[in-house]
Design a protein around this motif. Structure first.
Motif, PDB file in Angstrom:
ATOM      1  N   LYS A  40     -70.647  38.461 -12.896  1.00 52.01           N
ATOM      2  CA  LYS A  40     -71.452  37.279 -13.213  1.00 52.01           C
ATOM      3  C   LYS A  40     -70.810  36.460 -14.324  1.00 52.01           C
ATOM      4  N   LYS A  41     -69.629  36.835 -14.713  1.00 53.82           N
ATOM      5  CA  LYS A  41     -68.823  36.104 -15.702  1.00 53.82           C
ATOM      6  C   LYS A  41     -69.297  36.252 -17.141  1.00 53.82           C
ATOM      7  N   PHE A  42     -70.249  37.163 -17.360  1.00 50.48           N
ATOM      8  CA  PHE A  42     -70.659  37.411 -18.738  1.00 50.48           C
ATOM      9  C   PHE A  42     -69.566  38.190 -19.453  1.00 50.48           C
ATOM     10  N   LEU A  43     -69.181  37.708 -20.638  1.00 54.11           N
ATOM     11  CA  LEU A  43     -68.262  38.441 -21.491  1.00 54.11           C
ATOM     12  C   LEU A  43     -69.074  39.285 -22.466  1.00 54.11           C
ATOM     13  N   LYS A  44     -68.674  40.542 -22.626  1.00 55.73           N
ATOM     14  CA  LYS A  44     -69.415  41.405 -23.540  1.00 55.73           C
ATOM     15  C   LYS A  44     -68.417  42.232 -24.339  1.00 55.73           C
TER      16      LYS A  44
ATOM     17  N   TYR B  36     -65.555  27.900 -25.882  1.00 56.06           N
ATOM     18  CA  TYR B  36     -64.292  28.371 -25.327  1.00 56.06           C
ATOM     19  C   TYR B  36     -64.071  27.716 -23.974  1.00 56.06           C
ATOM     20  N   GLN B  38     -62.174  28.561 -20.405  1.00 54.33           N
ATOM     21  CA  GLN B  38     -61.530  29.650 -19.670  1.00 54.33           C
ATOM     22  C   GLN B  38     -61.044  29.130 -18.325  1.00 54.33           C
ATOM     23  N   ILE B  89     -67.447  28.131 -22.088  1.00 51.03           N
ATOM     24  CA  ILE B  89     -68.356  29.186 -22.534  1.00 51.03           C
ATOM     25  C   ILE B  89     -68.816  28.910 -23.951  1.00 51.03           C
ATOM     26  N   PHE B 105     -72.595  35.785 -25.744  1.00 47.64           N
ATOM     27  CA  PHE B 105     -71.921  34.845 -24.859  1.00 47.64           C
ATOM     28  C   PHE B 105     -72.890  34.221 -23.862  1.00 47.64           C
ATOM     29  N   GLY B 106     -72.689  32.944 -23.595  1.00 48.81           N
ATOM     30  CA  GLY B 106     -73.371  32.308 -22.476  1.00 48.81           C
ATOM     31  C   GLY B 106     -72.616  32.597 -21.202  1.00 48.81           C
ATOM     32  N   LYS B 107     -73.227  32.245 -20.068  1.00 48.94           N
ATOM     33  CA  LYS B 107     -72.595  32.491 -18.767  1.00 48.94           C
ATOM     34  C   LYS B 107     -71.508  31.498 -18.466  1.00 48.94           C
TER      35      LYS B 107
END
Lengths: 114, 115
Positions: A40-44, B36, B38, B89, B105-107
């Protein structure tokens, strides 16, 4: 002269295997990180090391073990890989660990667990 | 609950046009906010970092604004170029002793610039 480099770029493996991802930065930074970006493209954030010492360890399964042989390297070893580990893993670095520091990201390692 | 919400999810614009991306957050205590960029298949690259006392910050054709009262930020892109096609982002950093570890972080917003 890539600033933050990761190897391998792609990693396809079977469930249950053990694998490692390597990260190196040539920026002279003191702090390095591992992030996971899911489908889902969430960075963690997963881990953060400052001068080879672990300073952040988010709720990551203990199958994931970072290793920092020196402050320019932060490798990620994953035991007993599971399907849910499939993701893109990014390494990053910053000069210090303070919140105002810019993080520089590597190109990512795309892990696919079959 | 600390959250960062971005809108729209995706956006298609024509080359040369301007656009604005939104970021709303419910993060507290707030330290700073970052945008950011990407590119597909690449790691995020920092565009701007803003503390709560800064209202606006520019980086070339990118201008970020921050309203710490309403907890909103926007990223405005002027005279878009094909190379602006990427995910943008929004990241909010919690203020817990200045640690980098408390990043929310946002999606992301996926921007496509068409010729």
């Amino acid at each position: 002269d890539t600033a933050v480099s990761q190897t391998p770029k792609y990693l396809v493996t079977q469930m249950g295997n053990d694998k490692s991802i390597k990260c190196e930065q040539n920026l002279g930074h003191d702090t390095m990180y591992w992030y996971k970006q899911d489908s889902k493209k969430f960075l963690k954030i997963m881990f953060s090391y400052n001068n080879k010492e672990l300073i952040i360890n988010e709720t990551v399964p203990n199958r994931f073990s970072p290793k920092s042989p020196d402050k320019a390297h932060l490798n990620l070893h994953i035991n007993s890989l599971e399907l849910g580990d499939s993701a893109v893993y990014f390494c990053a670095s910053s000069q210090g660990g303070a919140s105002g520091e810019t993080q520089y990201f590597g190109p990512g390692t795309r892990l696919l667990v079959l | 609950k600390n959250q960062v919400e971005q809108s729209p999810q995706s956006l298609i614009i024509l080359e040369g046009k301007n656009c604005t991306l939104q970021c709303n957050y419910t993060v507290s205590p707030f330290s700073n906010l970052r945008w950011y960029k990407q590119d597909t298949g690449r790691g995020p690259v920092s565009l701007t970092i803003m503390t709560f006392s800064e209202n606006t910050k520019s980086n070339g054709r990118y201008t970020a604004t921050l309203d710490a009262d309403t907890k909103q930020s926007s990223l405005h892109i002027t005279a878009s170029q094909l190379s602006d096609s990427a995910s943008y982002i929004c990241v909010v950093i919690l203020n817990y002793g200045g640690s980098q570890g408390n990043l929310i972080f946002g999606k992301g917003t996926k921007l496509s610039v068409k010729p």
